[in-house]
Design a protein around this motif. Structure first.
Motif, short mmCIF file in Angstrom:
data_model
loop_
_atom_site.label_atom_id
_atom_site.label_comp_id
_atom_site.label_asym_id
_atom_site.label_seq_id
_atom_site.Cartn_x
_atom_site.Cartn_y
_atom_site.Cartn_z
N GLU A 270 -44.27 -17.56 24.58
CA GLU A 270 -45.62 -18.10 24.71
C GLU A 270 -46.23 -18.36 23.33
O GLU A 270 -46.89 -19.37 23.12
N ASP A 271 -46.02 -17.43 22.40
CA ASP A 271 -46.63 -17.60 21.09
C ASP A 271 -46.02 -18.78 20.34
O ASP A 271 -46.72 -19.52 19.65
N LYS A 272 -44.72 -18.98 20.48
CA LYS A 272 -44.08 -20.12 19.83
C LYS A 272 -44.56 -21.44 20.44
O LYS A 272 -44.71 -22.44 19.74
N VAL A 273 -44.79 -21.42 21.74
CA VAL A 273 -45.30 -22.63 22.40
C VAL A 273 -46.69 -22.94 21.89
O VAL A 273 -47.01 -24.09 21.56
N LEU A 274 -47.54 -21.92 21.81
CA LEU A 274 -48.89 -22.13 21.30
C LEU A 274 -48.85 -22.62 19.86
O LEU A 274 -49.60 -23.52 19.46
N ASP A 275 -47.96 -22.04 19.07
CA ASP A 275 -47.83 -22.45 17.68
C ASP A 275 -47.47 -23.94 17.58
O ASP A 275 -48.05 -24.68 16.78
N ALA A 276 -46.52 -24.37 18.43
CA ALA A 276 -46.12 -25.78 18.44
C ALA A 276 -47.28 -26.67 18.89
O ALA A 276 -47.53 -27.73 18.30
N PHE A 277 -48.01 -26.23 19.91
CA PHE A 277 -49.13 -27.01 20.42
C PHE A 277 -50.20 -27.19 19.35
O PHE A 277 -50.70 -28.30 19.13
N LEU A 278 -50.58 -26.11 18.68
CA LEU A 278 -51.60 -26.20 17.65
C LEU A 278 -51.15 -27.14 16.53
O LEU A 278 -51.89 -28.02 16.09
N THR A 617 -39.38 -25.03 18.25
CA THR A 617 -40.02 -25.21 19.55
C THR A 617 -41.05 -26.33 19.45
O THR A 617 -41.85 -26.35 18.52
N VAL A 618 -41.03 -27.25 20.40
CA VAL A 618 -41.98 -28.36 20.44
C VAL A 618 -42.47 -28.54 21.87
O VAL A 618 -41.83 -28.08 22.82
N VAL A 619 -43.62 -29.20 22.03
CA VAL A 619 -44.16 -29.47 23.35
C VAL A 619 -44.30 -30.98 23.52
O VAL A 619 -44.50 -31.72 22.56
N TRP A 620 -44.19 -31.43 24.75
CA TRP A 620 -44.30 -32.86 25.05
C TRP A 620 -45.76 -33.28 24.97
O TRP A 620 -46.63 -32.54 25.39
N PRO A 621 -46.06 -34.48 24.40
CA PRO A 621 -45.12 -35.49 23.93
C PRO A 621 -44.73 -35.29 22.47
O PRO A 621 -45.53 -34.85 21.65
N ALA A 625 -38.19 -38.00 15.69
CA ALA A 625 -38.56 -37.78 14.29
C ALA A 625 -39.28 -36.46 14.12
O ALA A 625 -39.06 -35.73 13.15
N HIS A 626 -40.16 -36.13 15.06
CA HIS A 626 -40.90 -34.87 14.96
C HIS A 626 -39.96 -33.68 15.11
O HIS A 626 -40.01 -32.72 14.32
N LEU A 627 -39.10 -33.72 16.12
CA LEU A 627 -38.17 -32.61 16.31
C LEU A 627 -37.21 -32.51 15.14
O LEU A 627 -36.85 -31.40 14.70
N ARG A 628 -36.79 -33.64 14.60
CA ARG A 628 -35.90 -33.62 13.43
C ARG A 628 -36.55 -32.89 12.26
O ARG A 628 -35.92 -32.05 11.60
N ASP A 629 -37.82 -33.17 12.01
CA ASP A 629 -38.52 -32.49 10.91
C ASP A 629 -38.61 -30.99 11.16
O ASP A 629 -38.49 -30.19 10.22
N ARG A 630 -38.83 -30.61 12.40
CA ARG A 630 -38.92 -29.18 12.71
C ARG A 630 -37.56 -28.50 12.54
O ARG A 630 -37.48 -27.37 12.07
N LEU A 631 -36.49 -29.19 12.91
CA LEU A 631 -35.14 -28.63 12.76
C LEU A 631 -34.79 -28.43 11.29
O LEU A 631 -34.01 -27.53 10.94
N GLN A 632 -35.36 -29.25 10.42
CA GLN A 632 -35.07 -29.11 8.99
C GLN A 632 -35.77 -27.90 8.37
O GLN A 632 -35.53 -27.59 7.21
#
Length: 701
Positions: A270-278, A617-621, A625-632
């Motif tokens: 839950e915390d990682k999801v909130l972190d991604a959302f923010l 961790t990312v949330v839709w939408p 490119a966004h997920l790639r940056d997070r993976l880096q």
């Protein structure tokens, strides 16, 4: 019915305020709002309500709401229990726009209090009245003197109207930042506490203050996010005006992990999801109260960094070394200056000075006060950095600090880049602050503030980009009429439809099926019992790996089916799949969150994914490119470029697969609870293939 404009006006600048449960004692809960509003220039009508008194703090007092001259736009309700419910009803019937229910004893106390709170809400909604609280410290707009609050700190710390808005679920946390900011000489415009949030929430007030043209910084304290869409709208409104939003989230919970059924779902807590959302909404998350207010002066400056490059200037070699360390800690990049810049600095600095970045002015600054003013123009003429850190641990007597301040101000104006100053001497800080530059007593705080500014500005830009995505989802899948886990065969079929490449495989119910499959599926093979009732087959001994020929395959088929029968487990047959290997296994997973929607995670895979998670961790939408940056940003990030002669792992292909999975899960709108793809291995053509899949359907899907 009360519109959004109505309740905002009632909260921020009402024409009339009734205080129900008013006290003649200005230090009691029912007395402080009256005291504060009278002391801070509230220009509207102020009507105390108390059947026991004719006068309260020099004002005429009314016995009940019905006796008031007119319907109060704002009602402060400070009576206990059932009396508070009755007060809400009386105000609602008269046409009050907003009620601030200070009273406690509602949902926070248990079922009985929760039922009373719901009755209060139902009554208010029936008449179009909005509510703050209950169990709230109140709402404050210092600019209009509308102080519907009993907070002690307002009386202890004199208000100063400024550009900061504070919105908090906690009463204390609505004024603690206020006290810290006031100690720094920063004025506050709003300080709102939402309490139990029976109606209006932090997100609602964040949206409201984001529309105040005088607000230039919003600070949030949140303990839950019941309506992410509302908070996203507030963040978007703030971004439209270029207003940064910082959030301190307390009460981090593991409930999301406990509720997730699949391995990968458990990693996306839950915390990682909130972190991604923010982050995806441009809200800067901070870990503690100090971090919430520390960089306020810097955020209030108009300059924003174009990137993460930072240059450091000091008259202490030790501070230069520590600045380089701090820059790395806070995500900043301290690169050596280009050769022409270094040469230009060498021309003005002593021979023993350092000028590559950081710049060590040395003790020569004491004898040559003009040195500071000579160095800064060199950096201003070149595109040397995106932000600048100036540390002056040695200053005071003998140093022309006022001149340094003017030189720094001119430098900041010329570059349009953020500039922060650090000095342990209050007099030095005062000289720079007098020019409008943000100052810190500690080098670490200054560098942390710059790092926060860079991250926040980048997040806001990315949020604006993501907001322009069309969010198009893939098609709605035809799902089996079931709930719970699907078989691996059915799961792989759904993932293939979703756009995920899957391992070559066949389901074999009979020996004849096996004979045909061995000629269609390249070997060697992995063989597993296929059953929706057995999502994790290894622990039952129902997996055989490295099957090399037809004889071994027939033996494995018979053994696995017999073992399954012996344990009384149902089976659709045996799944035979090609054995695929790659230099590294990765994981891709997703789960549906009832509040945040489709949540996707990707990163380092294999059997240790839960024990040592290294995933984004990312949330839709979102897009690839966004997920790639997070993976880096992961620990495994060097593998995307290749390590020790190994070929780079296909980063963008994994991001594309994650985007496809997110779009597919979003399209199912909660019918699919989770997806677990672990492991995936890379293929020679630069793609990823899922070797295993586990799809879980939601109840009633």
């Amino acid at each position: 019915m009360t519109s959004e404009v109505d309740w905002v006006r009632a909260a921020f600048s009402p024409a009339s305020v009734a205080v129900i449960g008013a006290s003649d004692n200005p230090e009691k809960i029912g007395g402080r709002p009256i005291k504060y509003m009278r002391a801070n220039g509230f220009a509207g009508q102020l009507w105390p309500v108390n059947p026991q008194r004719d006068e309260v703090q020099g004002l005429r007092c009314y016995p009940d709401v019905a006796a008031l001259p007119a319907a109060p736009e704002l009602a402060v309700i400070a009576v206990p229990g059932e009396a508070a419910v009755q007060a809400v009803e009386a105000c609602a019937r008269r046409g009050t726009k907003l009620g601030v229910v200070i009273s406690s004893g509602f949902a926070e106390t248990g079922d009985e209090g929760r039922a009373a709170q719901q009755r209060m809400v139902d009554i208010a909604r029936a008449h179009g009245m909005r509510l703050v609280g209950p169990n709230t410290q109140g709402t404050v707009n210092f600019a209009t003197g509308t102080i519907a609050s009993f907070a002690t700190l307002i009386g202890e710390v004199p208000p100063q109207i400024g550009p900061v808005a504070i919105v908090s679920q906690s009463g204390a946390m609505s004024v603690v930042p206020y006290a810290f900011l006031r100690a720094e000489g920063i004025g506050v415009r709003h300080a709102h506490a939402t309490g139990n949030e029976c109606d209006l929430t932090v997100a609602d007030f964040a949206w409201a203050v984001a529309g105040d043209p005088e607000v230039r910084l919003i600070l949030l304290y949140i303990e839950s996010v019941p309506d992410p869409d509302a908070l996203a709208r507030a963040a978007a409104r703030a971004r439209e005006r270029g207003v940064p939003v910082l959030a301190l989230k307390a009460g981090v919970s593991a409930r999301g992990q406990a509720a997730a059924s699949s391995h990968t779902g458990a990693v996306a807590t839950e915390d990682k999801v909130l972190d991604a959302f923010l982050r995806q909404n441009g809200i800067v998350r901070v870990p503690d109260m100090r971090s919430l207010v520390r960089a306020a002066r810097l955020w209030l400056q108009p300059a924003r960094p174009a990137g993460a490059r930072v240059a450091a200037i000091s008259n202490s070699g030790a501070c230069c070394v520590m600045a380089a360390d701090a820059a790395e800690r806070h995500g900043l990049v301290m690169r050596p200056f280009e050769a022409p810049v270094q040469q230009a600095l060498a021309d003005v600095l002593p021979d023993f000075a350092a000028y590559a970045n950081p710049v060590d002015l040395t003790a020569a600054l004491l004898s040559n006060s003009g040195l500071f003013g000579q160095v800064l123009p060199v950096l201003a003429q070149a595109d040397a950095a995106d932000s600048y850190f100036i540390s002056l641990p040695m200053s005071g007597k003998g140093y022309d600090v006022p001149r340094f301040g003017q030189d720094a101000r001119e430098f900041a104006a010329r570059t349009g880049r953020p500039v922060v100053i650090a000095s342990p001497l209050a007099s030095t800080r005062a000289a720079f602050e007098g020019t409008g530059l943000p100052c810190f007593a500690h080098d670490e705080d200054a560098m942390a503030a710059l790092g926060e500014l860079v991250r926040g500005h980048q997040a806001a830009q990315e949020a604006n980009r993501l907001a322009r995505l069309d969010g198009a989802a893939s098609r709605v899948a035809t799902l089996p009429r079931a709930s719970g886990f699907l078989s691996e065969h059915d799961s792989l079929a759904l993932m293939k439809e979703a756009g995920i490449r899957t391992v070559p495989h066949r389901l074999c119910a009979t020996a004849q099926d096996l004979h045909a499959a061995l000629r269609e599926v390249p070997g060697p093979w992995a063989m597993k019992i296929c059953s929706a009732q057995i999502p994790h087959k290894t622990e039952y001994g129902l997996v055989r790996l490295g099957v090399a020929n037809e004889a071994q395959a027939r033996d494995a088929f018979e053994t696995l089916m017999a073992r399954c029968r012996e344990q009384g487990l149902p089976a659709d047959g045996v799944l035979i799949a090609s054995m695929c290997k790659g230099p590294r296994e990765v994981v891709l997973g997703a789960r549906w969150d009832d509040r945040f929607g489709a949540v996707v995670m990707a990163g380092d895979g294999g059997k240790y994914v839960e024990a040592m998670p290294d995933v984004a961790t990312v949330v839709w939408p979102f897009d690839a490119a966004h997920l790639r940056d997070r993976l880096q940003e992961l620990r495994m990030a060097p593998l995307w470029q290749g390590v020790r002669g190994e070929a780079p792992l296909p980063l963008h292909a994994l991001a594309q697969a994650g985007q496809a999975l997110g779009a597919w899960l979003h399209a199912q709108q909660g019918r699919v609870a989770s997806v677990d793809l672990n492991p995936l291995v890379s293929t020679p053509d630069g793609q990823w293939v899922a070797l295993d899949a586990l799809v879980e359907l939601a109840p009633g899907a």
